[in-house]
Write a protein that holds these residues in place. Structure first.
Motif, PDB file in Angstrom:
ATOM      1  N   PRO A  50       1.410   7.935   9.972  1.00 30.73           N
ATOM      2  CA  PRO A  50       0.292   8.083   9.027  1.00 30.73           C
ATOM      3  C   PRO A  50       0.696   7.736   7.589  1.00 30.73           C
ATOM      4  N   VAL A  51       1.979   7.716   7.319  1.00 29.71           N
ATOM      5  CA  VAL A  51       2.475   7.388   5.986  1.00 29.71           C
ATOM      6  C   VAL A  51       2.381   5.877   5.729  1.00 29.71           C
ATOM      7  N   MET A  52       2.453   5.092   6.784  1.00 31.29           N
ATOM      8  CA  MET A  52       2.433   3.629   6.679  1.00 31.29           C
ATOM      9  C   MET A  52       0.990   3.154   6.511  1.00 31.29           C
ATOM     10  N   THR A  53       0.666   2.613   5.348  1.00 27.50           N
ATOM     11  CA  THR A  53      -0.681   2.121   5.076  1.00 27.50           C
ATOM     12  C   THR A  53      -0.821   0.665   5.522  1.00 27.50           C
ATOM     13  N   GLN A  54      -2.059   0.188   5.525  1.00 25.75           N
ATOM     14  CA  GLN A  54      -2.300  -1.216   5.847  1.00 25.75           C
ATOM     15  C   GLN A  54      -1.607  -2.122   4.829  1.00 25.75           C
ATOM     16  N   LEU A  55      -1.607  -1.700   3.569  1.00 25.41           N
ATOM     17  CA  LEU A  55      -0.931  -2.483   2.537  1.00 25.41           C
ATOM     18  C   LEU A  55       0.570  -2.548   2.806  1.00 25.41           C
ATOM     19  N   ASP A  56       1.153  -1.429   3.231  1.00 29.46           N
ATOM     20  CA  ASP A  56       2.577  -1.418   3.582  1.00 29.46           C
ATOM     21  C   ASP A  56       2.857  -2.367   4.749  1.00 29.46           C
ATOM     22  N   ARG A  57       1.972  -2.373   5.718  1.00 29.18           N
ATOM     23  CA  ARG A  57       2.135  -3.274   6.864  1.00 29.18           C
ATOM     24  C   ARG A  57       2.020  -4.737   6.425  1.00 29.18           C
ATOM     25  N   ALA A  58       1.091  -5.008   5.520  1.00 27.01           N
ATOM     26  CA  ALA A  58       0.932  -6.379   5.012  1.00 27.01           C
ATOM     27  C   ALA A  58       2.173  -6.800   4.234  1.00 27.01           C
ATOM     28  N   LYS A  59       2.726  -5.898   3.430  1.00 28.32           N
ATOM     29  CA  LYS A  59       3.951  -6.214   2.670  1.00 28.32           C
ATOM     30  C   LYS A  59       5.114  -6.478   3.614  1.00 28.32           C
ATOM     31  N   THR A  60       5.222  -5.674   4.655  1.00 24.97           N
ATOM     32  CA  THR A  60       6.288  -5.862   5.637  1.00 24.97           C
ATOM     33  C   THR A  60       6.112  -7.191   6.362  1.00 24.97           C
ATOM     34  N   GLY A  61       4.871  -7.526   6.700  1.00 26.66           N
ATOM     35  CA  GLY A  61       4.594  -8.814   7.340  1.00 26.66           C
ATOM     36  C   GLY A  61       4.951  -9.980   6.433  1.00 26.66           C
ATOM     37  N   LEU A  62       4.660  -9.823   5.137  1.00 28.76           N
ATOM     38  CA  LEU A  62       5.029 -10.855   4.170  1.00 28.76           C
ATOM     39  C   LEU A  62       6.539 -11.035   4.143  1.00 28.76           C
ATOM     40  N   ARG A  63       7.264  -9.935   4.063  1.00 29.86           N
ATOM     41  CA  ARG A  63       8.731 -10.036   3.992  1.00 29.86           C
ATOM     42  C   ARG A  63       9.304 -10.634   5.270  1.00 29.86           C
ATOM     43  N   LEU A  64       8.749 -10.235   6.410  1.00 33.79           N
ATOM     44  CA  LEU A  64       9.213 -10.790   7.682  1.00 33.79           C
ATOM     45  C   LEU A  64       8.976 -12.298   7.714  1.00 33.79           C
ATOM     46  N   ALA A  65       7.803 -12.726   7.291  1.00 31.55           N
ATOM     47  CA  ALA A  65       7.497 -14.155   7.261  1.00 31.55           C
ATOM     48  C   ALA A  65       8.413 -14.890   6.297  1.00 31.55           C
TER      49      ALA A  65
END
Length: 134
Positions: A50-65
């Motif tokens: 629940p701590v992981m927001t959609q924005l956090d997921r998007a940032k992580t996806g950006l870094r992974l990419a």
């Protein structure tokens, strides 16, 4: 943790270029560290917290990419990760989401350019420009 792996991999790449005779040894270690960074970022994305927001997921996806684009030859997966992160960022409002959107579009354009998909790059640039104007 992923950033530490990437930093160490880049340090190793620097050493390998300075010592060409040991390049093969260093290359294997470099690839291993990049792989560990990718696994770490993928695991973070998969967290159901629940701590992981959609924005956090998007940032992580950006870094992974970014890691996939900069450190590997896997531009198709980098493109897929950007597309997925854009979908996540679309669900978030605010200036932070706009910044992530623009960074995602920038990376997507770079991927399209590398893959010589110039029409897609041009269309993405238009989309990013329209998004920035809002």
């Amino acid at each position: 943790m992923a950033e530490e792996y990437i930093e160490e991999a880049r340090d190793i790449a620097f050493v390998a270029t300075a010592q060409p005779k040991t390049f093969t040894q260093w290359r294997a270690r470099h690839q291993e560290l990049v792989y560990m960074a990718i696994k770490t970022l993928t695991a973070v994305q998969a967290l159901s917290s629940p701590v992981m927001t959609q924005l956090d997921r998007a940032k992580t996806g950006l870094r992974l990419a970014q890691v996939l684009y900069e450190e590997t030859e896997n531009h198709d997966r980098a493109e897929a990760e950007v597309a997925q992160a854009i979908i996540l960022a679309d669900s978030v409002q605010g200036s932070q989401a706009l910044e992530i959107h623009l960074r995602l579009y920038e990376l997507q354009i770079m991927i399209y350019m590398r893959k010589k998909q110039f029409r897609l790059a041009k269309n993405t640039l238009r989309l990013a420009s329209a998004e920035a104007e809002k």
